[in-house]
Design an enzyme around this catalytic site. Structure first.
Site, short mmCIF file in Angstrom:
data_model
loop_
_atom_site.label_atom_id
_atom_site.label_comp_id
_atom_site.label_asym_id
_atom_site.label_seq_id
_atom_site.Cartn_x
_atom_site.Cartn_y
_atom_site.Cartn_z
CG ASP A 1 47.20 31.38 40.45
OD1 ASP A 1 47.59 32.40 39.86
OD2 ASP A 1 46.23 30.70 40.07
CG HIS B 1 47.31 41.56 39.32
ND1 HIS B 1 45.96 41.54 39.59
CD2 HIS B 1 47.62 42.86 39.08
CE1 HIS B 1 45.47 42.76 39.52
NE2 HIS B 1 46.45 43.58 39.20
#
Length: 463
Positions: free
Chosen positions: A364, A156
């Site tokens: 991110d 992720h």
């Protein structure tokens, strides 16, 4: 139909939670549609740790099974290797990384124990889907126990290039562990290319034309699967009574002022001090917004027992206090920081009442807040998303205003552009964004990975 078994560090909750975005949201949305078992850490620390009893819970379609950690395992596996070693390296922050051999040994020991407990729960036709940096070696541990099920892995967070990752001691072994999986999923094509480069340059592997990667006698599929949200479902959240109450409270508090919203876990990767300084630059360069535009930053506490996170909170309080002291006026405070969480429905109302969604992480993997902000908007009067180029979401959302979060002038300029944008342009950008998010939602994300996992596993068995 084969059961889906999801493995992640934290499990649930299965019902609507006070957590906003992230891994849990994507998995809840996927599991509720497909059903299955969700296995991981309970979040509790006990003397028995991973040797203690399984704690189970069931809903109509999903069963959860969790185990505890003991204090030593928590310190080494979670607080140590996962969050002091892997997290900073994977987010390009070598300056914050702690390389302690003991942490790595505990990390591997905990992965082995999780694999042992998981094996006892598996059925022959289960499809196993392992998540994130906490469990990189888990597939290798399962294969060592003769588990032959299809096993996929999804990261992720970002996967850095070889020059960064090789700074991590034993990085070769860590990546070698990943070759126990049949499919490795990443958020973006850039992450895939970084993984392939590591396999070729550091491990002597090679990349096939079909996207497969071969090393250590195994051929696996490495591919980008950008995580989505339940787009239509979140859009409906914005129409619930709870969302409307929060939107109305927000409108009353603003008193006609315009709000910019930021929602992030309190983490140094999110670029929160840089964001506040960019807002300060907006007030400096465009004084017409003083007294008229405010920034609400929601930053739920994250890993608050780690020094780096305590430091970022103190910095955020200091920067916001400085800006408020400099610009505040009667009836108007420039920045409101809240170190708490909201339900997803409440957030949907807050998003809908905010003219700009400011999502500016320094790095991110994806960032689901960006997607939730878009999904929550009023189609007849949508807000504008200002998005960091270093968020994985930027690859899917070019209609947002893409910014360099390190450049205060640029972020301030793009906020100004958003504030001055015509309704026609806002609607045009929003329609394009919403269409993409609806097509690439959480169900599409999960089904794409699982389909590739089954196909790749069959090909591996046939080879």
């Amino acid at each position: 139909m084969a059961r889906l078994v999801v493995v992640s560090n934290r499990v649930g909750p299965l019902k609507d939670s006070r957590k906003a975005g992230g891994l849990a949201v994507g998995l809840v949305d996927a599991l509720k549609k497909d059903g299955g078992l969700w296995f991981g850490w309970s979040g509790r620390i006990s003397e028995e740790g991973t040797f203690g009893p399984l704690q189970t819970e069931s809903t109509r379609r999903v069963e959860t099974a969790t185990i505890d950690l003991n204090q030593a395992d928590y310190d080494g596996y979670y607080a140590g290797y996962a969050n002091k070693s892997l997290w900073p390296v994977l987010h390009y922050r070598l300056d914050l990384a702690v390389f302690e051999r003991t942490y790595e040994l505990v990390y591997r020991r905990v992965n082995d124990r999780f694999a042992t407990r998981l094996k006892s729960l598996l059925r022959p036709d289960d499809v196993v889907w392992v998540h994130d940096y906490h469990f990189m070696p888990l597939g290798r541990a399962l294969r060592a126990m003769d588990v032959e099920n299809p096993i996929g892995y999804f990261l992720h967070v970002p996967f850095p290039g070889p020059d960064f990752l090789t700074a991590l001691p034993n990085s070769h072994q860590l990546v070698r562990d990943l070759f126990a999986y049949d499919v490795i999923g990443f958020q973006t094509q850039r992450d895939v290319e970084n993984f392939r480069a590591f396999a070729e340059l550091e491990l002597g592997g090679y990349v096939g034309e079909d996207g497969s990667v071969t090393a250590f006698g195994r051929t696996i599929l490495a591919k980008a699967y950008p995580i989505g949200i339940d787009t239509e479902g979140f859009a409906q959240y914005a129409l619930t009574a709870e969302a409307k109450r929060n939107q109305q409270r927000l409108m009353a508090a603003l008193g006609g002022h315009t709000q910019i919203i930021g929602v992030d876990r309190l983490d140094y990767s999110k670029g929160l001090p840089e964001r506040l300084h960019a807002f300060e630059r907006l007030l400096e360069n465009y004084p017409e917004h003083r007294g008229n535009v405010s920034l609400m930053q929601v930053a739920p506490l994250s890993r608050s027992d780690l020094d780096a996170y305590d430091k970022i909170r103190r910095e955020l309080e200091s920067v916001s206090g400085h800006i408020n002291a400099r610009f505040a006026d009667m009836g108007w405070t420039p920045i409101h920081c809240m170190f708490r969480s909201f339900t997803r429905r409440a957030l949907a109302g807050i998003y809908r009442g905010s003219a700009i969604g400011l999502v500016t992480p320094l790095r991110d993997g994806m960032n689901l807040v960006a997607k939730e902000y878009v999904a929550a908007q009023d189609p007849e009067d949508p807000g504008v998303l200002v998005l960091s180029r270093f968020a994985g979401a930027a690859h899917e959302m070019p209609e947002a205003l893409i910014v360099n979060p390190y450049n205060r002038e640029h972020v301030a300029e793009m906020i100004q552009t958003a504030l001055r944008m015509s309704l026609e342009e806002r609607k045009e950008r929003w329609n394009a964004l919403f269409k993409t998010l609806s097509e690439n939602d959480s169900h599409h994300w999960a089904q794409s990975i699982i389909a590739d996992l089954r196909q790749t596993h069959r090909a591996t068995l046939a080879a």
